[in-house]
Write a protein that holds these residues in place. Structure first.
Motif, PDB file in Angstrom:
ATOM      1  N   GLU A   4       0.676  -7.059  -5.144  1.00 32.38           N
ATOM      2  CA  GLU A   4      -0.585  -6.726  -5.333  1.00 32.38           C
ATOM      3  C   GLU A   4      -1.646  -7.444  -5.512  1.00 32.38           C
ATOM      4  O   GLU A   4      -2.713  -7.202  -4.922  1.00 32.38           O
ATOM      5  CB  GLU A   4      -0.521  -5.553  -6.331  1.00 32.38           C
ATOM      6  CG  GLU A   4       0.269  -4.113  -6.087  1.00 32.38           C
ATOM      7  CD  GLU A   4       0.938  -3.349  -7.310  1.00 32.38           C
ATOM      8  OE1 GLU A   4       1.020  -2.192  -7.258  1.00 32.38           O
ATOM      9  OE2 GLU A   4       0.726  -3.930  -8.528  1.00 32.38           O
ATOM     10  N   ASN A   5      -1.664  -8.378  -6.420  1.00 36.21           N
ATOM     11  CA  ASN A   5      -2.424  -9.474  -6.612  1.00 36.21           C
ATOM     12  C   ASN A   5      -2.937 -10.022  -5.088  1.00 36.21           C
ATOM     13  O   ASN A   5      -4.237 -10.584  -5.197  1.00 36.21           O
ATOM     14  CB  ASN A   5      -2.066 -10.477  -7.694  1.00 36.21           C
ATOM     15  CG  ASN A   5      -2.104  -9.695  -8.979  1.00 36.21           C
ATOM     16  OD1 ASN A   5      -2.748  -8.845  -9.102  1.00 36.21           O
ATOM     17  ND2 ASN A   5      -1.311 -10.262 -10.050  1.00 36.21           N
ATOM     18  N   CYS A  49      -2.789  -8.998  -2.069  1.00 35.70           N
ATOM     19  CA  CYS A  49      -3.465  -8.104  -1.474  1.00 35.70           C
ATOM     20  C   CYS A  49      -4.973  -7.880  -1.681  1.00 35.70           C
ATOM     21  O   CYS A  49      -5.834  -7.765  -0.996  1.00 35.70           O
ATOM     22  CB  CYS A  49      -2.955  -6.622  -1.585  1.00 35.70           C
ATOM     23  SG  CYS A  49      -1.251  -6.452  -0.556  1.00 35.70           S
ATOM     24  N   ARG A  50      -5.082  -8.169  -3.261  1.00 38.23           N
ATOM     25  CA  ARG A  50      -6.732  -8.203  -3.819  1.00 38.23           C
ATOM     26  C   ARG A  50      -7.236  -9.368  -3.228  1.00 38.23           C
ATOM     27  O   ARG A  50      -8.707  -9.377  -3.020  1.00 38.23           O
ATOM     28  CB  ARG A  50      -6.719  -7.959  -5.132  1.00 38.23           C
ATOM     29  CG  ARG A  50      -6.146  -6.571  -5.992  1.00 38.23           C
ATOM     30  CD  ARG A  50      -6.134  -6.771  -7.439  1.00 38.23           C
ATOM     31  NE  ARG A  50      -5.657  -5.547  -7.662  1.00 38.23           N
ATOM     32  CZ  ARG A  50      -4.576  -5.431  -8.341  1.00 38.23           C
ATOM     33  NH1 ARG A  50      -3.750  -6.557  -8.291  1.00 38.23           N
ATOM     34  NH2 ARG A  50      -3.992  -4.502  -8.601  1.00 38.23           N
ATOM     35  N   ASP A  51      -6.470 -10.419  -2.934  1.00 39.05           N
ATOM     36  CA  ASP A  51      -7.302 -11.611  -2.360  1.00 39.05           C
ATOM     37  C   ASP A  51      -7.514 -11.716  -0.871  1.00 39.05           C
ATOM     38  O   ASP A  51      -8.238 -12.562  -0.403  1.00 39.05           O
ATOM     39  CB  ASP A  51      -6.648 -13.107  -2.667  1.00 39.05           C
ATOM     40  CG  ASP A  51      -6.498 -13.213  -4.237  1.00 39.05           C
ATOM     41  OD1 ASP A  51      -7.315 -12.880  -5.039  1.00 39.05           O
ATOM     42  OD2 ASP A  51      -5.414 -13.542  -4.706  1.00 39.05           O
ATOM     43  N   ARG A  99      -8.309  -3.442   2.907  1.00 44.18           N
ATOM     44  CA  ARG A  99      -9.469  -2.673   2.033  1.00 44.18           C
ATOM     45  C   ARG A  99      -8.754  -1.547   1.216  1.00 44.18           C
ATOM     46  O   ARG A  99      -9.448  -1.335   0.164  1.00 44.18           O
ATOM     47  CB  ARG A  99     -10.191  -1.940   3.009  1.00 44.18           C
ATOM     48  CG  ARG A  99     -10.943  -2.891   4.263  1.00 44.18           C
ATOM     49  CD  ARG A  99     -11.412  -4.165   3.725  1.00 44.18           C
ATOM     50  NE  ARG A  99     -12.816  -3.740   2.539  1.00 44.18           N
ATOM     51  CZ  ARG A  99     -13.163  -4.754   1.845  1.00 44.18           C
ATOM     52  NH1 ARG A  99     -12.632  -5.761   1.877  1.00 44.18           N
ATOM     53  NH2 ARG A  99     -14.232  -4.372   1.118  1.00 44.18           N
ATOM     54  N   GLU A 100      -7.401  -1.474   1.523  1.00 42.40           N
ATOM     55  CA  GLU A 100      -6.982  -0.455   0.451  1.00 42.40           C
ATOM     56  C   GLU A 100      -5.191  -0.947   0.403  1.00 42.40           C
ATOM     57  O   GLU A 100      -4.744  -1.556   1.506  1.00 42.40           O
ATOM     58  CB  GLU A 100      -6.911   0.950   1.063  1.00 42.40           C
ATOM     59  CG  GLU A 100      -7.962   1.705   0.860  1.00 42.40           C
ATOM     60  CD  GLU A 100      -8.070   3.062   1.465  1.00 42.40           C
ATOM     61  OE1 GLU A 100      -6.909   3.775   1.167  1.00 42.40           O
ATOM     62  OE2 GLU A 100      -9.210   3.593   1.742  1.00 42.40           O
ATOM     63  N   CYS A 101      -4.733  -0.732  -0.808  1.00 39.79           N
ATOM     64  CA  CYS A 101      -3.398  -1.258  -0.996  1.00 39.79           C
ATOM     65  C   CYS A 101      -2.730  -0.126  -1.552  1.00 39.79           C
ATOM     66  O   CYS A 101      -3.100   0.073  -2.939  1.00 39.79           O
ATOM     67  CB  CYS A 101      -3.109  -2.619  -1.554  1.00 39.79           C
ATOM     68  SG  CYS A 101      -1.601  -3.064  -2.143  1.00 39.79           S
TER      69      CYS A 101
END
Length: 166
Positions: A88-89, A91-93, A98-100
């Motif tokens: 998840e972290n 994906c934030r980077d 745009r969505e996970c």
């Protein structure tokens, strides 16, 4: 149901702001049937309680040159909590993600991605996503067109549900 009890005016405020987050407090107060000062207090309380997470412009990705939208279904080798958080972290980077969303079932995550073109997405896919630690599989689906992209929640359904329990 949320811990905080929302009254009909709070729900109407949320519904109106969900439809148009740029309206003035005076206009919002008029639409929900209260005066401006208590309306502003209610909005601030809803913000502080986390019901309102922010205000955003709904931009058109294609108008900005992002012609490609893809949903990527990701399977991980390990679903240990530390590994899920690490993914998840990551994906934030990634700006193209745009969505996970973590899912229950055969797929661990679904990602909504945008890119200016297919080659940019392919570079992300092969150079970052599939190469990321713990990623076991990635299946992608290219969006041909969107038929609906509604923000938030359907307040009419909420009101009907609350009306049945009253």
């Amino acid at each position: 149901m949320p811990q905080t009890k929302l009254d009909p005016i709070d729900r109407k405020i949320l519904s109106e702001l969900q439809d148009d987050g740029r309206m003035t407090n005076v206009e919002l107060a008029k639409r929900v049937g209260i005066s401006a000062p208590p309306c502003l207090r209610r909005v601030r309380t809803l913000e502080e309680a986390g019901f309102i997470r922010g205000y955003h412009a709904d931009v058109d990705p294609r108008m900005l040159g992002f012609e490609v939208q893809v949903f990527a279904m990701v399977g991980l080798h390990s679903q240990a909590e530390a590994d899920l958080i690490a993914f998840e972290n990551r994906c934030r980077d990634w700006p193209l993600v745009r969505e996970c969303h973590m899912l229950n079932g055969e797929i661990d995550f679904i990602l909504k991605c945008v890119a200016p073109d297919l080659s940019t997405f392919q570079s992300f896919l092969t150079g970052q996503l599939t190469a990321a630690p713990n990623v076991a599989s990635v299946r992608t689906s290219l969006v041909i067109r969107g038929a609906k992209d509604a923000p938030g929640v359907p307040f009419d359904v909420l009101e009907d549900r609350l009306g049945q329990t009253a």
